[in-house]
Design an enzyme around this catalytic site. Structure first.
Site, short mmCIF file in Angstrom:
data_model
loop_
_atom_site.label_atom_id
_atom_site.label_comp_id
_atom_site.label_asym_id
_atom_site.label_seq_id
_atom_site.Cartn_x
_atom_site.Cartn_y
_atom_site.Cartn_z
N PHE A 137 -10.85 -33.65 4.48
CA PHE A 137 -10.94 -33.70 5.94
C PHE A 137 -11.98 -34.75 6.32
O PHE A 137 -13.10 -34.72 5.83
CB PHE A 137 -11.33 -32.34 6.53
CG PHE A 137 -11.42 -32.38 8.03
CD1 PHE A 137 -10.27 -32.30 8.80
CD2 PHE A 137 -12.64 -32.52 8.66
CE1 PHE A 137 -10.34 -32.36 10.19
CE2 PHE A 137 -12.72 -32.58 10.06
CZ PHE A 137 -11.57 -32.50 10.82
N ASP A 222 -17.78 -38.96 1.53
CA ASP A 222 -17.95 -38.34 2.84
C ASP A 222 -18.79 -37.08 2.66
O ASP A 222 -18.31 -36.05 2.18
CB ASP A 222 -16.58 -38.02 3.46
CG ASP A 222 -16.71 -37.48 4.89
OD1 ASP A 222 -17.86 -37.19 5.32
OD2 ASP A 222 -15.68 -37.34 5.57
N LYS A 251 -22.82 -33.78 10.90
CA LYS A 251 -23.08 -32.34 10.95
C LYS A 251 -24.57 -31.95 10.94
O LYS A 251 -25.19 -31.95 11.98
CB LYS A 251 -22.28 -31.64 9.87
CG LYS A 251 -20.76 -31.68 10.18
CD LYS A 251 -19.98 -30.53 9.58
CE LYS A 251 -18.65 -30.36 10.25
NZ LYS A 251 -17.56 -31.18 9.73
C1 LIG Z 1 -16.63 -32.21 10.11
C2 LIG Z 1 -16.27 -33.31 9.20
C3 LIG Z 1 -15.88 -34.57 9.70
C4 LIG Z 1 -15.72 -34.84 11.19
O1 LIG Z 1 -16.92 -34.72 11.89
P1 LIG Z 1 -16.88 -34.54 13.50
O2 LIG Z 1 -18.33 -34.61 13.89
O3 LIG Z 1 -16.25 -33.22 13.77
O4 LIG Z 1 -16.11 -35.66 14.05
C5 LIG Z 1 -15.61 -35.57 8.79
N1 LIG Z 1 -15.72 -35.36 7.47
C6 LIG Z 1 -16.11 -34.17 6.95
C7 LIG Z 1 -16.26 -34.01 5.48
C8 LIG Z 1 -16.39 -33.11 7.80
O5 LIG Z 1 -16.74 -31.93 7.30
#
Ligand SMILES: *Cc1c(COP(=O)(O)O)cnc(C)c1O
Length: 396
Positions: A137, A222, A251
């Site tokens: 994600f 990521d 986050k």
């Molecule tokens: C939550 C998340 C995102 C997206 O972040 P947002 O601030 O919601 O746009 C991207 N990559 C990972 C791994 C995430 O957990």
């Protein structure tokens, strides 16, 4: 709701005024302190989700409140025509925490924007092909969505930016087969968060480094969910000893103040040139001051060690129940599998019992509590856990 209320119930006001992208919310929360929150009826909850791995210092931490208040009353926003000290200090601090030598930082306001910026950087290699993992994600904007495999998220918005190959997560052979001399980047989460906290086999990240180096592709981790102390390390990929080219963060970075960042290490730091990318709010001094306060507090309160100890205690306690088949994760990013597809019922039962947990898939529960969670909070949750499962699943 009392009968004399002229105001309709909040559920109705929400439904009439907010776009229905998230489904109906479960509660309206009014305030928080540490790892505890209170709803508008005054009921208290232990927050084991932390705003989805965001509230690193819990709620209303005095160091974060002071940093934000002080910066806002000094200089709240300037645009990127000007630099501010918090922005420079945070970039330096992040490069220091990453500990991979020289690099360059770009600040954004969210995770998906950090992913967009990094995605644009990969195009500056002159290649367009990206390999990402099934179940990964990376966000909901068009570029980040193109890198996210989940069909339900993608299909309504196709066509998305192309030339992305998805490979099974954790399978180094599949990765080796997918990466070519045309590949710009390989994008992986060191632990897949939204998939329900999936940890790769040992050696997977090192194999990804070897494969990308062999083909001259960038390796992009990521760490938006796993980074900034969540797993008991500053960055989860530190556990592997692997040095990536790109790292995306968001986050927990500023403990609840909106921010994202992406770091490009070594030569990758010079791929984006003047005019290639921009943002009005990114690098905002209040957000950067908040992030600096979070980092200082994690250090001052010894939270990395605390997270490691509490995480182990939580995982051991959760696995003790026979209705839990597997518990995964590192530190305070925890996923567990249930014997049945009842995770929504378990989350609802937990809420009734005064605990906020999350159900990312029908049979998985995720916990990502504040790093300041206490041993007493863990004890309270573990002693309530069997009854929560009884409530949702019946007795074992
Ligand atoms: C939550 C998340 C995102 C997206 O972040 P947002 O601030 O919601 O746009 C991207 N990559 C990972 C791994 C995430 O957990």
């Amino acid at each position: 709701m009392s009968g004399q209320d002229t105001q309709p119930a909040w559920q109705e006001r929400y439904a009439e005024s907010l776009m229905n992208t998230f489904g109906p919310p479960k509660l309206t929360l009014a305030r928080g302190e540490g790892a505890h929150v209170w709803d508008t009826d005054g009921k208290e909850y232990v927050d084991l989700l932390g705003g989805i791995a965001v509230n690193a210092l819990g709620h209303a931490h005095p160091a974060l409140v002071a940093a934000v208040t002080e910066q806002m009353s000094t200089l709240g926003h300037v645009s990127n025509f000007f630099a501010t000290e918090p922005q420079i200090a945070l970039a330096e601090r992040l490069l220091g925490l990453l500990d991979h030598g020289p690099g360059k930082v770009f600040f954004t306001n969210s995770g998906t924007e950090a992913v967009e910026a990094a995605f644009k950087l990969t195009r500056r290699t002159g290649r367009t092909h990206v390999v990402a993992a099934a179940g990964g994600f990376h966000g909901r904007t068009m570029g980040a969505l193109a890198l996210t495999s989940k069909e339900a998220y993608r299909t309504p918005f196709e066509p998305l930016p192309g030339d992305v190959t998805f490979v099974p997560y954790g399978d180094a052979d599949a990765l080796a087969a997918a990466v070519t001399d045309e590949t710009a980047a390989v994008l992986l989460e060191p632990i897949q968060g939204e998939a329900g906290v999936i940890t790769p086999p040992d050696g997977y990240l090192a194999a990804a480094r070897e494969i990308t180096t062999q083909h001259g592709a960038l390796l992009w981790f990521d760490e938006i969910q796993t980074g900034m102390g969540r797993t008991g390390r500053w960055l989860e990929h530190h556990r592997s000893g692997v040095v990536p080219d790109l790292v995306t963060l968001a986050k927990g970075l500023a403990g609840g103040f909106p921010i994202g960042a992406f770091v490009a290490l070594g030569a990758a730091g010079d791929l984006l040139q003047p005019g290639n990318h921009g943002t009005t709010f990114g690098g905002n001094p209040v957000a950067c001051a908040a992030a600096l306060a979070v980092i200082d507090t994690i250090e001052a309160e010894g939270l990395l060690e605390h997270v490691t100890v509490l995480g182990q205690k939580l995982r051991d306690g959760l696995l003790a129940d026979p209705r839990v088949t597997e518990v995964r994760g590192e530190g305070l990013l925890i996923g567990l599998d249930l014997t049945a597809e009842v995770s929504a019922d378990v989350a609802a039962a937990a809420l009734r019992a005064g605990f906020i947990v999350n159900n990312p898939t029908p049979s998985r529960i995720r916990l990502a509590p504040p790093l300041v969670l206490t041993g007493d909070d863990v004890d309270a949750f573990l002693s309530a856990w069997p009854a929560v499962l009884d409530d949702a699943m019946g007795e074992p």
